[in-house]
Write a protein that holds these residues in place. Structure first.
Motif, PDB file in Angstrom:
ATOM      1  N   LYS A  35       1.069  -1.231   0.343  1.00 56.81           N
ATOM      2  CA  LYS A  35       0.015   0.334  -0.252  1.00 56.81           C
ATOM      3  C   LYS A  35       0.450   1.309  -0.085  1.00 56.81           C
ATOM      4  O   LYS A  35       2.172   1.211   0.793  1.00 56.81           O
ATOM      5  N   VAL A  36       0.132   2.621  -0.529  1.00 57.28           N
ATOM      6  CA  VAL A  36       1.347   3.225  -1.028  1.00 57.28           C
ATOM      7  C   VAL A  36       0.524   4.626  -0.247  1.00 57.28           C
ATOM      8  O   VAL A  36      -1.134   4.831  -0.568  1.00 57.28           O
ATOM      9  N   THR A  37       1.235   5.489   1.038  1.00 53.51           N
ATOM     10  CA  THR A  37       0.484   6.613   1.585  1.00 53.51           C
ATOM     11  C   THR A  37       1.338   7.649   1.101  1.00 53.51           C
ATOM     12  O   THR A  37       2.612   7.567   1.292  1.00 53.51           O
ATOM     13  N   LEU A  38       0.131   8.901   1.567  1.00 51.54           N
ATOM     14  CA  LEU A  38       1.419   9.880   1.441  1.00 51.54           C
ATOM     15  C   LEU A  38       1.112  10.771   2.904  1.00 51.54           C
ATOM     16  O   LEU A  38      -0.308  10.750   2.856  1.00 51.54           O
ATOM     17  N   GLU A  39       1.680  11.093   3.889  1.00 53.42           N
ATOM     18  CA  GLU A  39       1.245  12.027   4.802  1.00 53.42           C
ATOM     19  C   GLU A  39       0.332  10.817   5.630  1.00 53.42           C
ATOM     20  O   GLU A  39      -0.754  11.180   6.344  1.00 53.42           O
ATOM     21  N   GLY A  40       0.693   9.341   5.356  1.00 56.36           N
ATOM     22  CA  GLY A  40      -0.735   8.486   6.265  1.00 56.36           C
ATOM     23  C   GLY A  40      -1.756   8.259   5.202  1.00 56.36           C
ATOM     24  O   GLY A  40      -2.789   7.658   5.473  1.00 56.36           O
ATOM     25  N   GLU A  41      -2.051   9.746   4.435  1.00 60.30           N
ATOM     26  CA  GLU A  41      -3.176   8.855   3.479  1.00 60.30           C
ATOM     27  C   GLU A  41      -3.314   8.263   2.504  1.00 60.30           C
ATOM     28  O   GLU A  41      -1.911   8.484   1.673  1.00 60.30           O
ATOM     29  N   ALA A  42      -4.214   7.755   1.757  1.00 61.62           N
ATOM     30  CA  ALA A  42      -3.900   6.802   0.304  1.00 61.62           C
ATOM     31  C   ALA A  42      -3.807   7.314  -0.214  1.00 61.62           C
ATOM     32  O   ALA A  42      -4.767   8.347  -0.882  1.00 61.62           O
ATOM     33  N   LEU A  43      -2.269   6.841  -1.237  1.00 59.67           N
ATOM     34  CA  LEU A  43      -2.303   6.957  -2.459  1.00 59.67           C
ATOM     35  C   LEU A  43      -3.214   6.959  -3.371  1.00 59.67           C
ATOM     36  O   LEU A  43      -3.444   5.789  -3.149  1.00 59.67           O
ATOM     37  N   GLN A  44      -4.054   7.004  -4.428  1.00 61.57           N
ATOM     38  CA  GLN A  44      -5.121   7.191  -5.146  1.00 61.57           C
ATOM     39  C   GLN A  44      -4.763   6.793  -7.239  1.00 61.57           C
ATOM     40  O   GLN A  44      -6.234   6.377  -7.402  1.00 61.57           O
ATOM     41  N   GLU A  45      -3.898   7.256  -7.014  1.00 62.43           N
ATOM     42  CA  GLU A  45      -2.939   6.659  -8.616  1.00 62.43           C
ATOM     43  C   GLU A  45      -1.647   6.537  -8.574  1.00 62.43           C
ATOM     44  O   GLU A  45      -0.890   6.825  -7.326  1.00 62.43           O
ATOM     45  N   GLY A  46      -1.013   6.165  -9.666  1.00 62.48           N
ATOM     46  CA  GLY A  46       0.251   6.669  -9.607  1.00 62.48           C
ATOM     47  C   GLY A  46       0.910   5.061 -10.403  1.00 62.48           C
ATOM     48  O   GLY A  46       0.391   4.266 -10.621  1.00 62.48           O
ATOM     49  N   VAL A  47       2.040   4.858 -10.397  1.00 60.67           N
ATOM     50  CA  VAL A  47       2.873   3.844 -10.442  1.00 60.67           C
ATOM     51  C   VAL A  47       3.717   2.946  -9.137  1.00 60.67           C
ATOM     52  O   VAL A  47       4.081   3.901  -9.018  1.00 60.67           O
ATOM     53  N   VAL A  48       4.327   2.448  -9.110  1.00 58.76           N
ATOM     54  CA  VAL A  48       5.284   1.950  -7.927  1.00 58.76           C
ATOM     55  C   VAL A  48       6.163   1.346  -8.776  1.00 58.76           C
ATOM     56  O   VAL A  48       5.452  -0.041  -9.616  1.00 58.76           O
ATOM     57  N   SER A  49       7.614   1.137  -9.023  1.00 58.03           N
ATOM     58  CA  SER A  49       8.306   0.611  -9.704  1.00 58.03           C
ATOM     59  C   SER A  49       9.841  -0.104  -9.148  1.00 58.03           C
ATOM     60  O   SER A  49      10.096   0.553  -8.357  1.00 58.03           O
ATOM     61  N   PHE A  50       9.769  -1.604  -9.114  1.00 55.56           N
ATOM     62  CA  PHE A  50      11.713  -1.984  -8.748  1.00 55.56           C
ATOM     63  C   PHE A  50      12.312  -2.513  -9.457  1.00 55.56           C
ATOM     64  O   PHE A  50      11.772  -2.813 -10.923  1.00 55.56           O
ATOM     65  N   LYS A 106       1.424  15.019  -4.787  1.00 56.14           N
ATOM     66  CA  LYS A 106       1.591  14.112  -4.145  1.00 56.14           C
ATOM     67  C   LYS A 106       2.155  13.072  -4.898  1.00 56.14           C
ATOM     68  O   LYS A 106       2.826  12.103  -4.296  1.00 56.14           O
ATOM     69  N   PHE A 107       3.202  13.574  -5.576  1.00 57.93           N
ATOM     70  CA  PHE A 107       4.305  12.626  -5.904  1.00 57.93           C
ATOM     71  C   PHE A 107       6.059  13.659  -5.376  1.00 57.93           C
ATOM     72  O   PHE A 107       5.704  13.731  -6.192  1.00 57.93           O
ATOM     73  N   PRO A 108       6.607  13.673  -4.346  1.00 57.54           N
ATOM     74  CA  PRO A 108       7.639  14.271  -4.336  1.00 57.54           C
ATOM     75  C   PRO A 108       8.589  13.218  -4.952  1.00 57.54           C
ATOM     76  O   PRO A 108       8.675  12.529  -4.994  1.00 57.54           O
ATOM     77  N   ALA A 109       9.466  14.308  -5.677  1.00 54.97           N
ATOM     78  CA  ALA A 109      11.265  14.634  -6.137  1.00 54.97           C
ATOM     79  C   ALA A 109      11.917  12.959  -6.191  1.00 54.97           C
ATOM     80  O   ALA A 109      11.904  12.313  -7.015  1.00 54.97           O
ATOM     81  N   ARG A 110      11.807  13.208  -4.880  1.00 57.32           N
ATOM     82  CA  ARG A 110      13.212  12.119  -4.079  1.00 57.32           C
ATOM     83  C   ARG A 110      12.248  11.067  -4.674  1.00 57.32           C
ATOM     84  O   ARG A 110      12.870   9.715  -4.825  1.00 57.32           O
ATOM     85  N   TYR A 111      11.054  10.477  -4.224  1.00 52.00           N
ATOM     86  CA  TYR A 111      10.567   9.704  -3.985  1.00 52.00           C
ATOM     87  C   TYR A 111      10.398   8.912  -6.147  1.00 52.00           C
ATOM     88  O   TYR A 111      10.119   7.860  -6.124  1.00 52.00           O
ATOM     89  N   ARG A 112      10.848   9.539  -6.459  1.00 47.68           N
ATOM     90  CA  ARG A 112      10.565   8.949  -8.006  1.00 47.68           C
ATOM     91  C   ARG A 112      12.141   9.027  -8.932  1.00 47.68           C
ATOM     92  O   ARG A 112      12.326   8.495  -9.893  1.00 47.68           O
ATOM     93  N   ILE A 132       4.890   1.348   1.602  1.00 49.58           N
ATOM     94  CA  ILE A 132       5.532   3.374   1.259  1.00 49.58           C
ATOM     95  C   ILE A 132       4.280   3.894   1.682  1.00 49.58           C
ATOM     96  O   ILE A 132       3.794   4.703   1.119  1.00 49.58           O
ATOM     97  N   ASP A 133       5.232   4.307   3.122  1.00 43.09           N
ATOM     98  CA  ASP A 133       4.343   5.729   3.504  1.00 43.09           C
ATOM     99  C   ASP A 133       5.389   7.229   3.013  1.00 43.09           C
ATOM    100  O   ASP A 133       6.386   7.221   3.977  1.00 43.09           O
ATOM    101  N   MET A 134       5.054   7.559   2.175  1.00 40.35           N
ATOM    102  CA  MET A 134       5.947   9.095   1.731  1.00 40.35           C
ATOM    103  C   MET A 134       5.874  10.219   2.475  1.00 40.35           C
ATOM    104  O   MET A 134       4.375  10.003   2.962  1.00 40.35           O
ATOM    105  N   LYS A 135       6.739  11.241   2.365  1.00 38.81           N
ATOM    106  CA  LYS A 135       6.790  11.996   3.087  1.00 38.81           C
ATOM    107  C   LYS A 135       6.523  13.260   1.991  1.00 38.81           C
ATOM    108  O   LYS A 135       7.431  13.070   1.798  1.00 38.81           O
ATOM    109  N   LYS A 136       6.336  14.322   2.535  1.00 40.27           N
ATOM    110  CA  LYS A 136       6.482  15.813   1.498  1.00 40.27           C
ATOM    111  C   LYS A 136       7.982  16.624   2.164  1.00 40.27           C
ATOM    112  O   LYS A 136       8.412  16.187   2.819  1.00 40.27           O
TER     113      LYS A 136
END
Length: 136
Positions: A35-50, A106-112, A132-136
């Motif tokens: 699950k991907v969150t931003l500041e604890g809130e579920a992100l509702q779009e995007g792509v996770v890449s490995f 919603k997509f802080p640059a460092r996570y890209r 993943i819990d992203m922070k701003k």
């Protein structure tokens, strides 16, 4: 001239036995969900890449409206850099105005960037849950 059936049966049995013992050279792999969150809130779009530079392979999964993702194919076990990217832009359409903008906040640059995200996952055989819990 009469042929003995014993050598033929021995040959046929050996062929059948060896054909079943070849095994596969498929490397061990693991399923990945999370699950991907931003500041604890579920992100509702995007792509996770490995991506694994060592293995030269990787995979990606779309983030659902619930903030979850599941890779469609297992990944070979090993260390992977992880990034979270905005969804791909829709293709241009003739005569249809496109007013779709991705909220970059919603997509802080460092996570890209795999060099800056500090997100890594050691994939092991079986199930791997990577939230993943992203922070701003």
């Amino acid at each position: 001239m009469k042929l003995s059936t014993y050598p033929f049966c021995l040959f046929l049995g050996s062929v059948l036995l060896l054909s079943g013992c070849g095994g596969t050279d498929t490397p061990p792999a693991g399923e990945v969900t999370g699950k991907v969150t931003l500041e604890g809130e579920a992100l509702q779009e995007g792509v996770v890449s490995f991506y694994s530079a060592k293995l030269g392979s990787g995979g990606s999964a779309e983030i659902t409206t619930e903030g979850t993702y599941t890779l469609s194919e297992p990944l070979q076990t090993g260390q992977y850099a992880v990034t979270v990217l905005p969804p791909p832009e829709p293709p241009p359409q003739d005569l249809v105005p496109q007013d779709v903008k991705v909220d970059d906040a919603k997509f802080p640059a460092r996570y890209r960037d795999p060099q800056k995200s500090n997100l890594t996952l050691e994939i092991v055989e079986g199930d791997n849950i990577f939230d993943i819990d992203m922070k701003k």
